[in-house]
Design a protein around this motif. Sequence first.
Motif, mmCIF file in Angstrom:
data_model
loop_
_atom_site.group_PDB
_atom_site.id
_atom_site.type_symbol
_atom_site.label_atom_id
_atom_site.label_comp_id
_atom_site.label_asym_id
_atom_site.label_seq_id
_atom_site.Cartn_x
_atom_site.Cartn_y
_atom_site.Cartn_z
ATOM 1 N N PRO A 82 7.908 -6.413 3.607
ATOM 2 C CA PRO A 82 7.650 -7.707 2.645
ATOM 3 C C PRO A 82 8.000 -6.989 1.139
ATOM 4 O O PRO A 82 8.126 -7.966 0.387
ATOM 5 N N GLU A 83 7.723 -5.729 0.764
ATOM 6 C CA GLU A 83 8.079 -5.578 -0.478
ATOM 7 C C GLU A 83 9.296 -5.872 -1.111
ATOM 8 O O GLU A 83 9.637 -5.878 -2.397
ATOM 9 N N GLY A 84 10.389 -5.479 -0.159
ATOM 10 C CA GLY A 84 11.687 -5.667 -0.706
ATOM 11 C C GLY A 84 12.281 -6.959 -0.249
ATOM 12 O O GLY A 84 13.493 -7.318 -0.499
ATOM 13 N N SER A 85 11.604 -8.094 0.564
ATOM 14 C CA SER A 85 12.168 -9.083 1.176
ATOM 15 C C SER A 85 12.135 -10.265 0.078
ATOM 16 O O SER A 85 13.019 -11.250 0.266
ATOM 17 N N TYR A 86 11.359 -10.278 -0.965
ATOM 18 C CA TYR A 86 11.366 -11.134 -2.095
ATOM 19 C C TYR A 86 12.485 -10.647 -3.316
ATOM 20 O O TYR A 86 12.275 -9.623 -3.667
ATOM 21 N N ASP A 87 13.534 -11.473 -3.383
ATOM 22 C CA ASP A 87 14.489 -11.405 -4.150
ATOM 23 C C ASP A 87 15.115 -10.055 -4.074
ATOM 24 O O ASP A 87 15.172 -8.957 -4.914
ATOM 25 N N ALA A 88 15.862 -9.808 -3.061
ATOM 26 C CA ALA A 88 16.221 -8.533 -2.586
ATOM 27 C C ALA A 88 17.396 -8.112 -3.269
ATOM 28 O O ALA A 88 17.407 -6.954 -3.601
ATOM 29 N N GLU A 89 18.358 -9.152 -3.917
ATOM 30 C CA GLU A 89 19.412 -8.506 -4.775
ATOM 31 C C GLU A 89 18.598 -7.834 -5.983
ATOM 32 O O GLU A 89 19.216 -6.585 -6.397
ATOM 33 N N ALA A 90 17.828 -8.355 -6.608
ATOM 34 C CA ALA A 90 17.180 -7.725 -7.865
ATOM 35 C C ALA A 90 16.234 -6.405 -7.327
ATOM 36 O O ALA A 90 16.458 -5.462 -8.286
ATOM 37 N N PHE A 91 15.736 -6.468 -6.179
ATOM 38 C CA PHE A 91 15.374 -5.219 -5.631
ATOM 39 C C PHE A 91 16.261 -4.058 -5.657
ATOM 40 O O PHE A 91 16.238 -2.881 -6.152
ATOM 41 N N LEU A 92 17.448 -4.325 -5.081
ATOM 42 C CA LEU A 92 18.439 -3.392 -5.107
ATOM 43 C C LEU A 92 18.912 -3.141 -6.419
ATOM 44 O O LEU A 92 19.319 -1.663 -6.664
ATOM 45 N N GLU A 93 18.981 -3.764 -7.339
ATOM 46 C CA GLU A 93 19.467 -3.435 -8.815
ATOM 47 C C GLU A 93 18.223 -2.385 -9.312
ATOM 48 O O GLU A 93 18.668 -1.518 -10.101
ATOM 49 N N LEU A 147 0.906 -11.900 -4.803
ATOM 50 C CA LEU A 147 2.131 -11.445 -3.990
ATOM 51 C C LEU A 147 3.312 -12.185 -4.389
ATOM 52 O O LEU A 147 3.420 -13.480 -4.569
ATOM 53 N N LYS A 148 4.389 -11.446 -4.618
ATOM 54 C CA LYS A 148 5.766 -11.993 -4.882
ATOM 55 C C LYS A 148 6.150 -12.837 -3.825
ATOM 56 O O LYS A 148 6.062 -12.588 -2.687
ATOM 57 N N GLY A 149 6.710 -14.153 -4.267
ATOM 58 C CA GLY A 149 7.073 -14.953 -3.384
ATOM 59 C C GLY A 149 5.990 -16.186 -2.751
ATOM 60 O O GLY A 149 6.309 -17.108 -2.403
ATOM 61 N N SER A 150 4.654 -15.688 -3.216
ATOM 62 C CA SER A 150 3.604 -16.531 -2.737
ATOM 63 C C SER A 150 3.648 -17.953 -3.762
ATOM 64 O O SER A 150 3.809 -17.779 -4.854
ATOM 65 N N TYR A 151 2.718 -18.984 -3.234
ATOM 66 C CA TYR A 151 2.533 -20.026 -4.269
ATOM 67 C C TYR A 151 1.675 -19.503 -5.590
ATOM 68 O O TYR A 151 2.057 -19.884 -6.522
ATOM 69 N N MET A 152 0.777 -18.723 -5.427
ATOM 70 C CA MET A 152 0.276 -18.358 -6.375
ATOM 71 C C MET A 152 1.097 -17.359 -7.618
ATOM 72 O O MET A 152 0.775 -17.566 -8.564
ATOM 73 N N TYR A 153 1.811 -16.830 -6.809
ATOM 74 C CA TYR A 153 2.843 -15.999 -7.889
ATOM 75 C C TYR A 153 3.795 -16.926 -8.524
ATOM 76 O O TYR A 153 4.048 -16.867 -9.965
ATOM 77 N N TRP A 179 0.707 -1.225 0.137
ATOM 78 C CA TRP A 179 0.047 -0.020 -0.013
ATOM 79 C C TRP A 179 0.960 1.222 -0.135
ATOM 80 O O TRP A 179 -0.002 2.332 -0.242
ATOM 81 N N ASN A 180 2.157 1.206 0.191
ATOM 82 C CA ASN A 180 3.214 2.372 0.411
ATOM 83 C C ASN A 180 4.211 2.220 -0.687
ATOM 84 O O ASN A 180 5.050 3.184 -0.562
ATOM 85 N N ILE A 181 4.461 1.132 -1.211
ATOM 86 C CA ILE A 181 5.974 1.089 -2.111
ATOM 87 C C ILE A 181 6.118 2.062 -3.118
ATOM 88 O O ILE A 181 7.069 2.541 -3.408
ATOM 89 N N ARG A 182 4.841 2.309 -3.944
ATOM 90 C CA ARG A 182 5.028 3.088 -4.891
ATOM 91 C C ARG A 182 5.690 4.600 -4.571
ATOM 92 O O ARG A 182 6.394 5.285 -4.919
ATOM 93 N N GLN A 183 4.724 5.001 -3.481
ATOM 94 C CA GLN A 183 4.906 6.487 -2.886
ATOM 95 C C GLN A 183 6.475 6.720 -2.279
ATOM 96 O O GLN A 183 7.049 7.471 -2.530
ATOM 97 N N THR A 184 6.887 5.478 -1.605
ATOM 98 C CA THR A 184 8.049 5.336 -0.879
ATOM 99 C C THR A 184 9.396 5.402 -1.924
ATOM 100 O O THR A 184 9.942 6.249 -1.582
ATOM 101 N N ALA A 185 9.106 4.620 -2.862
ATOM 102 C CA ALA A 185 10.209 4.448 -4.054
ATOM 103 C C ALA A 185 10.330 5.955 -4.762
ATOM 104 O O ALA A 185 11.445 6.194 -4.587
ATOM 105 N N GLU A 186 9.339 6.531 -4.893
ATOM 106 C CA GLU A 186 9.575 7.934 -5.460
ATOM 107 C C GLU A 186 10.179 8.771 -4.625
ATOM 108 O O GLU A 186 11.041 9.494 -4.926
ATOM 109 N N LEU A 187 9.723 8.711 -3.423
ATOM 110 C CA LEU A 187 10.052 9.791 -2.274
ATOM 111 C C LEU A 187 11.725 9.585 -2.061
ATOM 112 O O LEU A 187 12.611 10.434 -2.019
ATOM 113 N N ALA A 188 12.175 8.140 -1.976
ATOM 114 C CA ALA A 188 13.455 7.919 -1.654
ATOM 115 C C ALA A 188 14.197 8.325 -2.921
ATOM 116 O O ALA A 188 15.477 8.757 -2.823
#
Length: 527
Positions: free
Chosen positions: A54-65, A320-326, A28-37
């Motif tokens: 949780p939004e950064g916890s799945y595939d953390a290396e890819a997230f930092l890239e 959600l990233k990391g879930s079985y459904m994903y 619910w806040n990742i888009r606003q937070t990423a733009e702000l950061a």
Amino acid sequence: TINNSRDYIFNELVSGHYDAVCFSCYIWNIRQTAELASDLKKAAPRCRILFGGPEGSYDAEAFLEEHPYVDFLIAGEGEISFEKWCRAFNGDGSYSQVPGLFFRDAAGIFAGPAQEAAAFASIPFPYSSFPCEADKVIYYESARGCPFSCSYCLSSIDKKLRFRDINLVKKELQFFLDHKVPQVKFVDRTFNCKHDHAMAIWQYIKDHDNGITNFHFEISADLIRENELELMSTMRPGLIQLEIGVQSTNDATITEIHRTMQLDRLKAVVRSIQEKENIHEHLDLIAGLPYEGYETFARSFDEIYALKPNQLQLGFLKVLKGSYMYEHATEYGLIYRSRPPYEVLKTNWLKFGEILRIRQVEEMLEVYYNSGQYATAIRLLETQYASAFAMFAELGTFYEEHGYFGMGHSRMRRAEILLEFAKERKPGLLPVLGEGLVYDLYERENLGSRPSWAADANEWKQIARRYGKKGKQSHIERFFYRFSGHRQDTASLPERLEEPVYVRFDYTGRDPLDHQARHEYLEPSGE
């Protein structure tokens, strides 16, 4: 918070000249937070930025890239790792020894050691130095993890189910009670999965009830035992509220999402809870699950709606990233939004257009049912339909045809639209529906202006003067139909009375569950 303007937050962070700024990131806040950061790093390049959640916890290396302005990322639980990161930031220790930490160094992205689940008792109580203002909703956890494996949920990944020491829980709950917090929401994924733990907490809040604080729990209804129901039945109305996840009543869907549910037991528990009229309950459905088409979802909706919960929350599958459904999105034909909250748009069983129609149902459900503002009118409308889902769907189609979606409507205007709908689709309903809406509007509040379709109140002003009380704290209205009250079913339309009846709405004695005014039928004589 997300209620602050982006510019305000940005200005506060830049003007603070901080060495580091840390963000918890959710769907619910990742888009606003990423733009702000990103903007913050441009304005203050020396400021170090840490992300967690949780939004950064799945595939953390890819997230930092993908987010080069983020210097550090904590994947997984944050309490222990964050403390160690703070110490390393101040020169006490090395980043490379912080569990779950990902960060950049000269060689690229470095990952710290794997996290181990911390002892729950060692995690500090976060509110002792946090002001519990009177208007705050406080979130609290007495357990972490989940015993079930629902394929759409990230909690199914964590099998390390841990419970906070019950004596510590009681001490912390007393803190909330002493501060008269209006609501405490337990974020335990299945609060009643451990019977003695749940019973101890429910008994404590009953014994120490301050008459103000409400406690919210997410439970599995089919796990509820009889002694739990008995304890609940003795609680003050409004002391607790229950959120009960159903998700679907389709057997194939329940099996495929790895959910455990005994539907008959769930229904029996819900009815037992409702008999005492002291607990506000929410039931949840999810649209877009595997093997759930438009027709089967409509059946699920009707089956749960028939239980008449205080609220029926209709949500949409979030992939959600990391879930079985994903991981099985291709197999299920899941097409979903690429940006948070990753809501489903299409499946092998639901077309795009069908998802849109269900969204219309969801909006009509929120406006006319979950709001509690049109309870009598909706019960009257239900008598004209074999399916509640079909009723809300037709109402949604009416809104679409007349361009009413995407507009802000007052409570009175919503009532007028419902009359327009009846005039076009169910004209025989108009006389009783008009009075039912007047009943609903005055049950909610003593209106400043009278509904345009209502009778002239001067016709019974003598009765109003004699039986009214406390000025604006009561209202007397005349009806030619006797309505059964907002909690009761209407199997058929009431017949028009030869002589009118009069109802006094008392705004000083509101229902503790839905805050509607108390009402009583008067028996005036000699008027």
